[in-house]
Design an enzyme around this catalytic site. Structure first.
Site, short mmCIF file in Angstrom:
data_model
loop_
_atom_site.label_atom_id
_atom_site.label_comp_id
_atom_site.label_asym_id
_atom_site.label_seq_id
_atom_site.Cartn_x
_atom_site.Cartn_y
_atom_site.Cartn_z
N LYS A 46 0.83 -1.21 0.00
CA LYS A 46 0.00 0.00 0.00
C LYS A 46 0.86 1.26 0.00
CE LYS A 46 -4.34 1.59 1.55
NZ LYS A 46 -4.74 2.03 0.23
N GLY A 96 6.47 0.52 5.83
CA GLY A 96 7.37 -0.40 5.13
C GLY A 96 7.49 -0.10 3.65
N CYS A 97 6.37 0.27 3.04
CA CYS A 97 6.36 0.56 1.60
C CYS A 97 7.12 1.84 1.30
CB CYS A 97 4.93 0.63 1.09
SG CYS A 97 4.03 -0.93 1.36
N THR A 98 7.02 2.80 2.19
CA THR A 98 7.76 4.05 2.02
C THR A 98 9.26 3.79 2.16
OG1 THR A 98 5.90 5.35 2.86
CG2 THR A 98 8.08 6.38 2.95
N GLY A 100 10.53 2.04 -0.98
CA GLY A 100 10.64 3.00 -2.09
C GLY A 100 11.85 3.91 -1.92
#
Length: 156
Positions: free
Chosen positions: A41, A46-48, A51
């Site tokens: 998401k 974690g996704c940030t 990235g």
């Protein structure tokens, strides 16, 4: 729909991407290796971090002839905000219909707050310039992951 397999060609795909683009795997054939990473998401911790890690190594990846693509089920509008907020130099692909997630078999049942939900299992795939899947990482833990990807690229 067939699913990807190691050392086999990845079927061509086409997805809407940030920057008002349409990205096709065939666009890279013969030109660049492709790292495609699936994340759950936009704008979550974690996704940030993942990235940002790919962003920090983006120049090194580019020097090795590698294109980076991030994929989640979020909308293009959400992707545009996420990309702009953190200055990601690579495109994010929207897979709202889950066709790419299905091809790469990354939709799994997960436990969230005691409930079973369908979601993306954080995964990364390395596709060579000929369009063949050379490496896959499933159930990715973010710390140190991009370094593992860089090491694998050296083997191509």
């Amino acid at each position: 729909m067939p699913q990807v397999a190691l050392d086999k060609p990845v079927p061509d795909f086409e997805r809407p991407a940030t920057g008002d683009k349409t990205v096709r795997l065939s666009d890279f054939k013969g030109k660049q290796h492709v790292v495609i990473y699936f994340y759950p998401k936009d704008d979550t911790p974690g996704c940030t971090t993942e990235g940002k890690d790919f962003t920090e190594q983006y120049a090194r990846l580019g020097k090795q002839g590698v294109a980076v693509l991030g994929v989640s089920r979020d909308s293009l509008k959400s992707h545009e905000k996420f990309k702009e907020k953190y200055g990601f130099p690579f495109d994010l692909l929207s897979d709202e219909d889950e066709s790419l997630c299905t091809l790469f078999d990354v939709i799994k049942m997960k436990n969230m707050y005691g409930k079973q939900v369908r979601g993306i299992e954080r995964s990364t795939f390395l596709i060579d310039k000929q369009g063949v899947l050379r490496r896959e990482w499933r159930k990715v833990k973010v710390p140190g992951h991009v370094d593992d990807v860089l090491e694998a690229i050296k083997e191509l």
